[in-house]
Design a protein around this motif. Structure first.
Motif, short mmCIF file in Angstrom:
data_model
loop_
_atom_site.label_atom_id
_atom_site.label_comp_id
_atom_site.label_asym_id
_atom_site.label_seq_id
_atom_site.Cartn_x
_atom_site.Cartn_y
_atom_site.Cartn_z
N ARG A 239 -24.69 4.62 0.80
CA ARG A 239 -23.83 4.42 1.95
C ARG A 239 -22.81 3.74 2.10
NH1 ARG A 239 -27.60 1.39 4.06
NH2 ARG A 239 -28.97 1.45 2.46
N PHE A 240 -21.93 3.39 0.88
CA PHE A 240 -20.98 2.84 1.07
C PHE A 240 -19.73 3.82 1.02
CE2 PHE A 240 -17.17 1.19 -1.46
CZ PHE A 240 -17.17 -0.09 -0.93
N PHE A 241 -18.79 3.79 2.04
CA PHE A 241 -17.82 4.98 2.21
C PHE A 241 -16.44 4.17 2.44
CE2 PHE A 241 -21.54 7.50 3.49
CZ PHE A 241 -21.26 8.50 2.94
N ALA A 242 -16.39 2.80 1.97
CA ALA A 242 -15.05 2.13 2.24
C ALA A 242 -14.02 2.14 1.19
CB ALA A 242 -15.54 0.59 2.15
N TYR A 243 -13.71 1.23 0.47
CA TYR A 243 -12.56 1.47 -0.49
C TYR A 243 -12.98 2.29 -1.53
CZ TYR A 243 -11.63 -2.84 2.09
OH TYR A 243 -11.53 -3.47 3.36
N ILE A 244 -11.84 2.71 -2.37
CA ILE A 244 -12.04 3.48 -3.50
C ILE A 244 -12.72 3.11 -4.70
CG2 ILE A 244 -10.86 5.42 -4.98
CD1 ILE A 244 -8.68 5.12 -3.08
N MET A 245 -14.07 2.67 -4.27
CA MET A 245 -14.91 1.82 -5.45
C MET A 245 -16.23 2.78 -5.76
SD MET A 245 -14.54 -1.88 -3.45
CE MET A 245 -15.63 -2.72 -4.43
N SER A 246 -16.28 2.85 -6.99
CA SER A 246 -17.54 3.78 -7.25
C SER A 246 -18.67 2.77 -7.45
CB SER A 246 -17.39 4.38 -8.90
OG SER A 246 -17.23 3.29 -9.87
N GLY A 247 -19.85 3.38 -7.60
CA GLY A 247 -21.10 2.54 -7.58
C GLY A 247 -21.49 2.09 -9.04
N ASP B 27 -7.76 5.20 -13.21
CA ASP B 27 -9.10 4.18 -13.17
C ASP B 27 -10.30 4.48 -13.51
OD1 ASP B 27 -7.36 1.96 -12.46
OD2 ASP B 27 -8.09 1.79 -10.73
N PRO B 28 -10.89 4.50 -14.73
CA PRO B 28 -12.19 4.90 -14.75
C PRO B 28 -13.04 4.15 -13.98
CG PRO B 28 -11.05 4.39 -16.83
CD PRO B 28 -9.99 4.15 -15.84
N HIS B 29 -12.98 3.08 -13.53
CA HIS B 29 -13.83 2.40 -12.54
C HIS B 29 -14.00 3.04 -11.18
CE1 HIS B 29 -10.66 -0.99 -11.80
NE2 HIS B 29 -10.73 -0.17 -10.74
N LYS B 30 -13.05 4.18 -10.89
CA LYS B 30 -13.20 4.69 -9.59
C LYS B 30 -14.06 5.98 -9.80
CE LYS B 30 -9.13 3.11 -7.12
NZ LYS B 30 -8.56 1.97 -8.08
N TRP B 31 -13.53 7.16 -10.06
CA TRP B 31 -14.35 8.33 -9.86
C TRP B 31 -14.87 8.73 -11.33
CZ3 TRP B 31 -11.30 12.39 -6.72
CH2 TRP B 31 -12.04 12.89 -5.75
N LEU B 32 -14.83 7.94 -12.35
CA LEU B 32 -15.45 8.05 -13.69
C LEU B 32 -16.84 7.09 -13.50
CD1 LEU B 32 -12.81 8.77 -16.14
CD2 LEU B 32 -14.36 10.41 -15.01
N GLN B 33 -16.81 6.51 -12.57
CA GLN B 33 -18.03 5.64 -12.32
C GLN B 33 -18.37 4.47 -13.37
OE1 GLN B 33 -19.69 6.52 -9.53
NE2 GLN B 33 -18.38 8.18 -9.36
#
Length: 485
Positions: free
Chosen positions: A79-87, A294-300
């Protein structure tokens, strides 16, 4: 004095720490995304004096770690929809544990030979993943800001080769060009490189928030005629405000006509460059001289993991190779890959392990499927907003960012100023309640709700729930509205 524990005790400590992580992940579906504690409450457990004798590690894990977990915003949450930060990923958790256990400095080959080769492979795989090129130059860095700085550093040195020794004082002012939607780290990089933020031309954008290429080229010609030295164009492969992807092919053409470096900030969006349905938007990315990813974005991949991709290795070597007597390599140095000659750092964590493990375990197909799923979910959410009578979309859904606002459909008539205040209050109230977390921005003078999705755990249940939650809270605020009081 040896600080190690006995093997059996260390095993128990690892198990105790693992239980904390397992509990955190198991509770994600029901946990608050944000916490409601005051800054004083969060700071209070950590205000003690420097301990002389310390405390048992079992007690530290038991007494402090649950508090730290509880008082952290959970970007892991679906339910995190804030910054461009993956889980992040559980593979990344394992990789970070293994990396910390090994504790190598990856700057020099003879200190971390396997790490050096793992990073070379990770960089190559990332270049292939986004369709940039096979075997590009590059290095893993902390994130997009540093990756963009690396790209612009190499560009500066290529177009002003004397600047490293002579500085900028005697040269024509170097100018570069980017859209007004470009990330603030470009301005920071320009200032850190001594170019001066006044020489960064922020070019207006069209209604779709993509850069106006004609006006950009006009600015290049104007500066050249004025005796300045244009040297670089920055294209956006997914802006942080709206996810807009500039016309990279057209920007590459402008750069080629004028002999300029073409850098692409793809920290967020470049990972989608080979995903069906959107890959055409990234045409021209392969022509870039450098790309930030940034792999720590969409590449999780868990934080921190950025990547600066450079067209060839020579650019990085020219920018970062220095010599020092105590760092001289052995006679077989040509067979040894020293990262200290390709990056700024002489102390480097083995962050390549988690990037390599992520790609090795999941493969490019599964990671692209995560991205495709995120894209589809946000397209569907955008369609729900368009169909609603009490929400208004404020920008195209180019990738996985949706900018919109709540507009009450019944009751009083709302002017623009009141709508701005209402939506700002809506954001604050959502964060306070902690069920969902999203941020806001300003688009063409209006306050926007901004929902961004780069999380593999999120499903349609959460995107539908987000809109329902915003509607419920918005109706509550609107009903009690008294001029924003």
């Amino acid at each position: 004095m040896n600080l190690d524990f006995e093997p059996e005790r260390f095993r128990r400590l690892l198990a105790q720490a693992s239980e904390q992580v397992l509990s955190l992940h198991a509770s994600l579906p029901r946990s608050r995304v944000t916490h409601a504690s005051s800054p004083r409450t969060v700071a209070e457990p950590f205000l003690g004096i420097l301990p002389e004798t310390g405390m048992e590690p079992e007690a530290v894990i038991q007494d402090f770690i649950p508090f730290i977990f509880e008082h952290s915003t959970l970007n892991l949450s679906p339910r995190f929809f804030a910054y461009i930060m993956s889980g992040g990923s559980q593979v990344g958790v394992l990789a970070d544990l293994l990396c910390a256990g090994l504790n190598v400095n990856s700057a020099k080959w003879h200190l971390a030979s396997a790490a050096a080769e793992v990073e070379r492979t990770a960089v190559r795989w990332l270049g292939e993943f986004i369709g940039y090129r096979s075997g590009p130059g590059g290095a893993l860095v902390s994130g997009g800001s540093e990756a963009n700085l690396y790209g612009l550093r190499v560009a500066r040195d290529v177009h002003a080769p004397d600047v490293r020794e002579q500085g900028l004082a005697g040269s024509r002012p170097l100018t570069l060009y980017a859209s007004e939607e470009t990330h603030s780290c470009i301005t920071k990089s320009v200032e850190m490189l001594g170019l001066g933020s006044s020489h960064l031309r922020k070019v207006p954008v069209h209604a779709d928030f993509r850069v106006d290429v004609d006006r950009l080229e006009q600015a290049v010609r104007r500066d050249a005629n004025a005796g300045l030295k244009p040297f670089c164009i920055v294209g956006n492969a997914g802006t942080v405000n709206t996810g807009a992807v500039d016309d990279l092919e057209a920007l590459a053409d402008v750069a080629e006509r004028h002999g300029l470096w073409f850098h692409v900030d793809g920290a967020y969006g470049a990972a989608a460059a080979r995903v069906e349905g959107v890959r055409g938007r990234f045409k021209g990315l392969e022509r870039a001289d450098s790309v930030a990813l940034d792999p720590h974005k969409w590449l999780q991949v868990p934080f921190e993991a950025g990547c600066a991709l450079i067209r060839d290795w020579d650019g990085l070597r020219r920018a970062f190779t220095y010599s020092a007597a105590y760092l001289q390599a052995r006679s077989d140095s040509e067979e040894r890959w020293d990262w200290m000659g390709h990056t700024f750092q002489l102390s480097r964590a083995f962050r390549a392990l988690k990037v390599w493990m992520q790609l090795q375990v999941y493969g490019s197909g599964k990671l692209r499927a995560v991205i495709a799923d995120n894209l589809q979910l946000m397209q569907q959410l955008g369609a729900e907003v368009d169909a609603a009578c009490d929400f208004e979309r404020l920008a195209p859904v180019s990738l996985s960012i949706l900018c919109f606002r709540y507009v009450p459909s019944v009751g009083r008539r709302w002017d623009e100023a009141s709508l701005d205040m209402l939506n700002a209050r809506l954001l604050e109230e959502c964060e306070r309640r902690g069920q969902f977390f999203l941020t806001g921005t300003r688009l063409r003078g209006r306050t926007a709700l901004r929902a961004c999705l780069v999380n593999h755990r999120t499903t349609a249940a959460e995107t539908h729930g987000l809109l329902a939650h915003l509607r419920s809270v918005g109706e509550e605020l609107a009903a009690s509205w008294e001029g924003g009081a």
